[in-house]
Design an enzyme around this catalytic site. Structure first.
Site, PDB file in Angstrom:
ATOM      1  N   HIS A 131       0.819  -1.226   0.000  1.00  0.00           N
ATOM      2  CA  HIS A 131       0.000   0.000   0.000  1.00  0.00           C
ATOM      3  C   HIS A 131       0.851   1.274   0.000  1.00  0.00           C
ATOM      4  CE1 HIS A 131      -3.593  -2.484   1.792  1.00  0.00           C
ATOM      5  NE2 HIS A 131      -3.422  -2.677   0.489  1.00  0.00           N
ATOM      6  N   CYS A 170       3.332  20.931  -6.443  1.00  0.00           N
ATOM      7  CA  CYS A 170       4.545  20.486  -7.131  1.00  0.00           C
ATOM      8  C   CYS A 170       5.446  21.684  -7.456  1.00  0.00           C
ATOM      9  CB  CYS A 170       4.125  19.775  -8.406  1.00  0.00           C
ATOM     10  SG  CYS A 170       5.495  19.270  -9.427  1.00  0.00           S
TER      11      CYS A 170
HETATM   12  C1  BJW Z   1      -2.918  -6.293  16.807  1.00  0.00           C
HETATM   13  C2  BJW Z   1      -2.346  -5.625  17.858  1.00  0.00           C
HETATM   14  C3  BJW Z   1      -1.154  -6.139  18.345  1.00  0.00           C
HETATM   15  C4  BJW Z   1      -4.122  -4.578  17.378  1.00  0.00           C
HETATM   16  N1  BJW Z   1      -0.625  -7.232  17.778  1.00  0.00           N
HETATM   17  N2  BJW Z   1      -2.372  -7.368  16.266  1.00  0.00           N
HETATM   18  C5  BJW Z   1     -12.510  -7.970  -3.309  1.00  0.00           C
HETATM   19  C6  BJW Z   1     -13.536  -8.180  -2.407  1.00  0.00           C
HETATM   20  C7  BJW Z   1     -14.108  -7.101  -1.739  1.00  0.00           C
HETATM   21  C8  BJW Z   1     -13.664  -5.797  -1.950  1.00  0.00           C
HETATM   22  C9  BJW Z   1     -12.638  -5.608  -2.846  1.00  0.00           C
HETATM   23  C10 BJW Z   1     -12.072  -6.681  -3.504  1.00  0.00           C
HETATM   24  N3  BJW Z   1     -11.083  -6.200  -4.304  1.00  0.00           N
HETATM   25  C11 BJW Z   1     -11.013  -4.862  -4.171  1.00  0.00           C
HETATM   26  C12 BJW Z   1     -11.951  -4.462  -3.293  1.00  0.00           C
HETATM   27  C13 BJW Z   1     -12.182  -3.063  -2.910  1.00  0.00           C
HETATM   28  C14 BJW Z   1     -11.240  -2.579  -1.825  1.00  0.00           C
HETATM   29  C15 BJW Z   1     -11.567  -3.338  -0.538  1.00  0.00           C
HETATM   30  O1  BJW Z   1     -10.901  -4.244  -0.123  1.00  0.00           O
HETATM   31  N4  BJW Z   1     -12.616  -2.904   0.152  1.00  0.00           N
HETATM   32  C16 BJW Z   1     -13.026  -3.537   1.393  1.00  0.00           C
HETATM   33  C17 BJW Z   1     -12.895  -2.546   2.550  1.00  0.00           C
HETATM   34  C18 BJW Z   1     -14.435  -4.021   1.211  1.00  0.00           C
HETATM   35  N5  BJW Z   1      -9.840  -2.728  -2.215  1.00  0.00           N
HETATM   36  C19 BJW Z   1      -9.208  -1.834  -2.972  1.00  0.00           C
HETATM   37  O2  BJW Z   1      -9.787  -0.865  -3.431  1.00  0.00           O
HETATM   38  C20 BJW Z   1      -7.748  -2.082  -3.271  1.00  0.00           C
HETATM   39  N6  BJW Z   1      -7.464  -1.927  -4.656  1.00  0.00           N
HETATM   40  C21 BJW Z   1      -7.854  -2.807  -5.572  1.00  0.00           C
HETATM   41  O3  BJW Z   1      -8.445  -3.826  -5.281  1.00  0.00           O
HETATM   42  O4  BJW Z   1      -7.498  -2.482  -6.868  1.00  0.00           O
HETATM   43  C22 BJW Z   1      -8.205  -3.132  -7.929  1.00  0.00           C
HETATM   44  C23 BJW Z   1      -9.304  -2.196  -8.361  1.00  0.00           C
HETATM   45  C24 BJW Z   1      -8.975  -1.093  -9.121  1.00  0.00           C
HETATM   46  C25 BJW Z   1      -9.986  -0.249  -9.572  1.00  0.00           C
HETATM   47  C26 BJW Z   1     -11.317  -0.486  -9.197  1.00  0.00           C
HETATM   48  C27 BJW Z   1     -11.615  -1.565  -8.377  1.00  0.00           C
HETATM   49  C28 BJW Z   1     -10.599  -2.438  -7.950  1.00  0.00           C
HETATM   50  C29 BJW Z   1      -6.874  -1.024  -2.594  1.00  0.00           C
HETATM   51  C30 BJW Z   1      -6.913  -1.093  -1.119  1.00  0.00           C
HETATM   52  C31 BJW Z   1      -6.075   0.056  -0.536  1.00  0.00           C
HETATM   53  C32 BJW Z   1      -6.168   0.124   0.972  1.00  0.00           C
HETATM   54  N7  BJW Z   1      -5.550   1.335   1.418  1.00  0.00           N
HETATM   55  C33 BJW Z   1      -5.422   1.593   2.846  1.00  0.00           C
HETATM   56  C34 BJW Z   1      -4.834   3.026   3.027  1.00  0.00           C
HETATM   57  C35 BJW Z   1      -3.356   3.012   2.670  1.00  0.00           C
HETATM   58  C36 BJW Z   1      -2.738   4.360   2.858  1.00  0.00           C
HETATM   59  C37 BJW Z   1      -2.740   4.810   4.292  1.00  0.00           C
HETATM   60  O5  BJW Z   1      -2.163   4.154   5.179  1.00  0.00           O
HETATM   61  O6  BJW Z   1      -3.329   5.874   4.545  1.00  0.00           O
HETATM   62  O7  BJW Z   1      -4.580   0.619   3.444  1.00  0.00           O
HETATM   63  S1  BJW Z   1      -6.962   1.432   3.756  1.00  0.00           S
HETATM   64  C38 BJW Z   1      -6.215   0.750   5.196  1.00  0.00           C
HETATM   65  O8  BJW Z   1      -6.693  -0.614   5.396  1.00  0.00           O
HETATM   66  C39 BJW Z   1      -4.719   0.635   4.892  1.00  0.00           C
HETATM   67  C40 BJW Z   1      -4.385  -0.707   5.471  1.00  0.00           C
HETATM   68  O9  BJW Z   1      -3.174  -1.202   4.910  1.00  0.00           O
HETATM   69  C41 BJW Z   1      -5.605  -1.530   5.154  1.00  0.00           C
HETATM   70  C42 BJW Z   1      -5.758  -2.774   5.997  1.00  0.00           C
HETATM   71  O10 BJW Z   1      -5.900  -2.475   7.350  1.00  0.00           O
HETATM   72  P1  BJW Z   1      -5.192  -3.391   8.445  1.00  0.00           P
HETATM   73  O11 BJW Z   1      -3.729  -3.278   8.318  1.00  0.00           O
HETATM   74  O12 BJW Z   1      -5.774  -4.747   8.411  1.00  0.00           O
HETATM   75  O13 BJW Z   1      -5.578  -2.603   9.787  1.00  0.00           O
HETATM   76  P2  BJW Z   1      -6.918  -2.680  10.681  1.00  0.00           P
HETATM   77  O14 BJW Z   1      -6.961  -1.436  11.485  1.00  0.00           O
HETATM   78  O15 BJW Z   1      -8.110  -2.994   9.863  1.00  0.00           O
HETATM   79  O16 BJW Z   1      -6.680  -3.928  11.646  1.00  0.00           O
HETATM   80  C43 BJW Z   1      -5.689  -3.928  12.647  1.00  0.00           C
HETATM   81  C44 BJW Z   1      -5.674  -5.306  13.301  1.00  0.00           C
HETATM   82  O17 BJW Z   1      -4.607  -5.334  14.240  1.00  0.00           O
HETATM   83  C45 BJW Z   1      -6.964  -5.630  14.094  1.00  0.00           C
HETATM   84  O18 BJW Z   1      -7.406  -6.920  13.722  1.00  0.00           O
HETATM   85  C46 BJW Z   1      -6.493  -5.635  15.564  1.00  0.00           C
HETATM   86  O19 BJW Z   1      -7.194  -6.579  16.374  1.00  0.00           O
HETATM   87  C47 BJW Z   1      -5.040  -6.013  15.398  1.00  0.00           C
HETATM   88  N8  BJW Z   1      -4.142  -5.610  16.482  1.00  0.00           N
HETATM   89  N9  BJW Z   1      -3.204  -4.541  18.191  1.00  0.00           N
HETATM   90  C48 BJW Z   1      -1.309  -7.822  16.744  1.00  0.00           C
HETATM   91  N10 BJW Z   1      -0.549  -5.554  19.411  1.00  0.00           N
HETATM   92 ZN    ZN Z   2       4.161  18.277 -11.063  1.00  0.00          ZN
END
Ligand code: BJW
Ligand code: ZN
Length: 251
Positions: free
Chosen positions: A118, A147
């Site tokens: 990401h 920019c």
């Molecule tokens: C602990 C702890 C401790 C706490 N020890 N653990 C297929 C099916 C369904 C939907 C889609 C699909 N394909 C695509 C989609 C759409 C979409 C999507 O997934 N949507 C869902 C929400 C439904 N995906 C996309 O759009 C992706 N692109 C894509 O598929 O491109 C193809 C396409 C192109 C054009 C049109 C359509 C499709 C892109 C996804 C980009 C995600 N971006 C973000 C922001 C990044 C920038 C930033 O940081 O600002 O990425 S969103 C955010 O969520 C970030 C994270 O990387 C991501 C995941 O979150 P993560 O890391 O899991 O964090 P949390 O907070 O959710 O969980 C934390 C966990 O830690 C919890 O479980 C806690 O319990 C645990 N925890 N303490 C261990 N001490």
């Molecule tokens: Zn530029």
């Protein structure tokens, strides 16, 4: 934490390991996660801010969120979870670290060749001419950086919803998932795709998929086992098990 015997055996015998990390691994460093109560910033959900339309509509708001997070990230340190993964890489010949995090903490902990699905919050680029923007020009910006070459809007070099993941990094992650015998899924809620499909691919290809999280997640029913607990406590324990096996082998 006591590691169950089947997990212990699998960890000590593993020859090819792939790890997927999410925001939870950085929680113990003090970086807020995205989901859950502490994941809300000014009552906004990540889904509302992390997309290109929101950025065009309100670049000030989106930049305020990123500036707030950059400040936190600059002030924190890698924790024992990050450090354990860097150590694991030194022990296992075929090791791949895939992260959804943009915080750079794995690299700062000493991990090499991290596959960043990401992007990385420390980089930015112009949406018009695509040239990289440098930190110095960002800090001079009033509220929204523009920019220095063409005056276009500058955005963080991260992947927002609806945007494609870097193809080479994603493909390398999938290859590693298909090849590994142990897959660790650490600190991710497993709701964001396609990243969440990587552990599922590993499972389909015969790997033991071990989830490490203080809570059960959307992936829990589909992995081989879940260790309920903190990454910063469990990962160092797994490294101790691997080291024991290595010393035993070389004795
Ligand atoms: C602990 C702890 C401790 C706490 N020890 N653990 C297929 C099916 C369904 C939907 C889609 C699909 N394909 C695509 C989609 C759409 C979409 C999507 O997934 N949507 C869902 C929400 C439904 N995906 C996309 O759009 C992706 N692109 C894509 O598929 O491109 C193809 C396409 C192109 C054009 C049109 C359509 C499709 C892109 C996804 C980009 C995600 N971006 C973000 C922001 C990044 C920038 C930033 O940081 O600002 O990425 S969103 C955010 O969520 C970030 C994270 O990387 C991501 C995941 O979150 P993560 O890391 O899991 O964090 P949390 O907070 O959710 O969980 C934390 C966990 O830690 C919890 O479980 C806690 O319990 C645990 N925890 N303490 C261990 N001490
Ligand atoms: Zn530029």
């Amino acid at each position: 934490m006591t590691i169950p015997t089947p997990v212990r055996e699998c960890v000590s015998k593993a020859e090819s390991i792939c790890v997927l990390t999410g925001a939870g691994i950085s929680a113990e460093s003090g970086v807020p996660t995205f989901r859950g109560k502490e994941g809300l910033w000014k009552k906004f959900r990540a889904e509302e801010l992390a997309n290109f339309d929101s950025f065009l509509r309100n670049p000030e708001l989106v930049w305020e969120w990123y500036s707030y997070r950059k400040k936190i990230i600059n002030e924190v340190q890698p924790n024992p979870g990050h450090i354990a993964l860097a150590e694991m890489q030194r022990l296992i010949r075929d090791f791949t670290l895939v992260t959804q995090n943009v915080d750079n903490l794995h690299s700062r902990a000493g991990s090499r060749d991290v596959l960043e699905l990401h992007g990385n919050i420390t980089r930015s680029y112009c949406i018009r001419c695509r040239k990289a923007a440098f930190e110095e020009s960002l800090s001079k910006a009033e509220k929204i950086p523009v920019c220095e070459f063409c005056g276009g809007l500058v955005r963080p070099d991260v992947v927002w919803f609806g945007e494609y993941l870097p193809a080479a990094a994603f493909e390398e992650a999938m290859e590693s998932a298909r090849r590994c015998d142990l897959f660790l899924c650490v600190g991710t809620s497993g709701v964001v795709y396609p990243a969440a499909s990587i552990p599922l691919t590993a499972k389909e290809h015969g790997a033991f998929v071990l989830e490490i999280n203080p809570e059960y997640t959307d992936l829990s029913s589909r992995v081989s086992d879940t260790l309920i607990g903190k990454a910063g406590e469990i990962l160092p324990e797994l490294v101790r098990i691997m080291k024991k096996e290595h010393n035993h082998e070389s004795a």
